[in-house]
Write a protein that holds these residues in place. Structure first.
Motif, mmCIF file in Angstrom:
data_model
loop_
_atom_site.group_PDB
_atom_site.id
_atom_site.type_symbol
_atom_site.label_atom_id
_atom_site.label_comp_id
_atom_site.label_asym_id
_atom_site.label_seq_id
_atom_site.Cartn_x
_atom_site.Cartn_y
_atom_site.Cartn_z
ATOM 1 N N ASP A 158 0.830 -1.209 0.000
ATOM 2 C CA ASP A 158 0.000 0.000 0.000
ATOM 3 C C ASP A 158 0.866 1.261 0.000
ATOM 4 O OD1 ASP A 158 -2.320 -1.515 0.004
ATOM 5 O OD2 ASP A 158 -2.665 -1.297 2.166
ATOM 6 N N LEU A 159 1.919 1.262 0.811
ATOM 7 C CA LEU A 159 2.824 2.407 0.868
ATOM 8 C C LEU A 159 3.445 2.667 -0.500
ATOM 9 C CD1 LEU A 159 4.561 4.515 2.458
ATOM 10 C CD2 LEU A 159 6.210 2.685 2.774
ATOM 11 N N LEU A 160 3.972 1.620 -1.117
ATOM 12 C CA LEU A 160 4.630 1.793 -2.418
ATOM 13 C C LEU A 160 3.630 2.184 -3.506
ATOM 14 C CD1 LEU A 160 7.169 -1.154 -2.249
ATOM 15 C CD2 LEU A 160 7.661 1.294 -2.052
ATOM 16 N N ARG A 161 2.453 1.593 -3.483
ATOM 17 C CA ARG A 161 1.434 1.985 -4.458
ATOM 18 C C ARG A 161 1.063 3.455 -4.291
ATOM 19 N NH1 ARG A 161 -1.522 -2.694 -2.832
ATOM 20 N NH2 ARG A 161 -0.977 -4.433 -4.163
ATOM 21 N N CYS A 191 3.229 7.293 -9.259
ATOM 22 C CA CYS A 191 2.578 8.407 -9.956
ATOM 23 C C CYS A 191 1.887 7.898 -11.213
ATOM 24 C CB CYS A 191 3.625 9.448 -10.369
ATOM 25 S SG CYS A 191 4.488 10.189 -8.994
ATOM 26 N N ALA A 192 0.905 8.633 -11.648
ATOM 27 C CA ALA A 192 0.253 8.309 -12.914
ATOM 28 C C ALA A 192 1.209 8.558 -14.077
ATOM 29 C CB ALA A 192 -1.018 9.138 -13.083
ATOM 30 N N ASP A 193 2.149 9.477 -13.882
ATOM 31 C CA ASP A 193 3.135 9.804 -14.909
ATOM 32 C C ASP A 193 4.320 8.846 -14.790
ATOM 33 O OD1 ASP A 193 5.067 10.842 -16.590
ATOM 34 O OD2 ASP A 193 5.005 12.862 -15.746
ATOM 35 N N ILE A 240 8.342 5.622 -9.288
ATOM 36 C CA ILE A 240 9.450 5.124 -8.475
ATOM 37 C C ILE A 240 10.481 4.496 -9.403
ATOM 38 C CG2 ILE A 240 10.103 3.477 -6.687
ATOM 39 C CD1 ILE A 240 7.210 3.704 -5.633
ATOM 40 N N GLY A 241 11.691 5.054 -9.399
ATOM 41 C CA GLY A 241 12.748 4.532 -10.271
ATOM 42 C C GLY A 241 13.399 3.283 -9.725
ATOM 43 N N GLN A 242 13.570 3.239 -8.414
ATOM 44 C CA GLN A 242 14.168 2.074 -7.782
ATOM 45 C C GLN A 242 13.917 2.119 -6.281
ATOM 46 O OE1 GLN A 242 18.277 2.338 -8.851
ATOM 47 N NE2 GLN A 242 18.663 4.131 -7.615
ATOM 48 N N CYS A 287 8.267 -5.710 -3.728
ATOM 49 C CA CYS A 287 8.852 -4.907 -4.815
ATOM 50 C C CYS A 287 8.800 -5.673 -6.132
ATOM 51 C CB CYS A 287 10.297 -4.519 -4.481
ATOM 52 S SG CYS A 287 10.425 -3.325 -3.137
ATOM 53 N N ALA A 288 9.128 -6.960 -6.089
ATOM 54 C CA ALA A 288 9.089 -7.779 -7.304
ATOM 55 C C ALA A 288 7.666 -7.871 -7.845
ATOM 56 C CB ALA A 288 9.645 -9.172 -7.014
ATOM 57 N N ALA A 289 6.698 -8.065 -6.950
ATOM 58 C CA ALA A 289 5.304 -8.184 -7.386
ATOM 59 C C ALA A 289 4.805 -6.893 -8.019
ATOM 60 C CB ALA A 289 4.419 -8.565 -6.201
ATOM 61 N N LEU A 290 5.313 -5.755 -7.541
ATOM 62 C CA LEU A 290 4.904 -4.460 -8.097
ATOM 63 C C LEU A 290 5.766 -4.036 -9.286
ATOM 64 C CD1 LEU A 290 4.215 -2.465 -4.796
ATOM 65 C CD2 LEU A 290 2.539 -3.504 -6.346
ATOM 66 N N GLY A 291 6.743 -4.868 -9.642
ATOM 67 C CA GLY A 291 7.603 -4.546 -10.787
ATOM 68 C C GLY A 291 8.582 -3.420 -10.513
ATOM 69 N N LEU A 292 8.974 -3.249 -9.251
ATOM 70 C CA LEU A 292 9.903 -2.175 -8.886
ATOM 71 C C LEU A 292 11.323 -2.724 -8.787
ATOM 72 C CD1 LEU A 292 7.781 -0.516 -6.077
ATOM 73 C CD2 LEU A 292 8.127 0.331 -8.409
ATOM 74 N N PRO A 293 12.261 -2.098 -9.475
ATOM 75 C CA PRO A 293 13.646 -2.573 -9.380
ATOM 76 C C PRO A 293 14.225 -2.300 -7.997
ATOM 77 C CG PRO A 293 13.522 -0.586 -10.732
ATOM 78 C CD PRO A 293 12.112 -0.962 -10.373
#
Length: 81
Positions: A18-21, A25-27, A32-34, A65-71
């Motif tokens: 929830d925090l990471l989501r 941003c919509a843009d 989040i870059g990493q 992070c992996a599930a959200l596709g965040l490096p």
């Protein structure tokens, strides 16, 4: 830097998600870059149960992070200290 979401004294995976989501941003150019996570290892004189609990929490954060596709970038403590 944000406080780690916890529940019952453990990392709360849904809270981390929830925090990471909420930070996304919509843009896509400002998304989040990493995610930077400390590259940890076992600590001397730490008990087996606490080491297992710590490792479980660390793994949950990486899994979210992996599930959200965040490096994820792992940084040793000697680098950031």
């Amino acid at each position: 830097v944000w406080p780690m979401p916890t529940a019952g004294g453990e990392v709360h995976a849904a809270g981390v998600a929830d925090l990471l989501r909420g930070l996304r941003c919509a843009d896509p150019h400002q998304d989040i870059g990493q995610v930077i996570i400390e590259k940890v290892g076992a600590m001397p004189k730490q008990g087996v149960a606490s080491t297992f609990r710590f490792g479980t929490g660390w793994g949950m954060v990486r899994g979210v992070c992996a599930a959200l596709g965040l490096p994820v970038v792992l940084v040793p403590p000697t680098v950031w200290k």
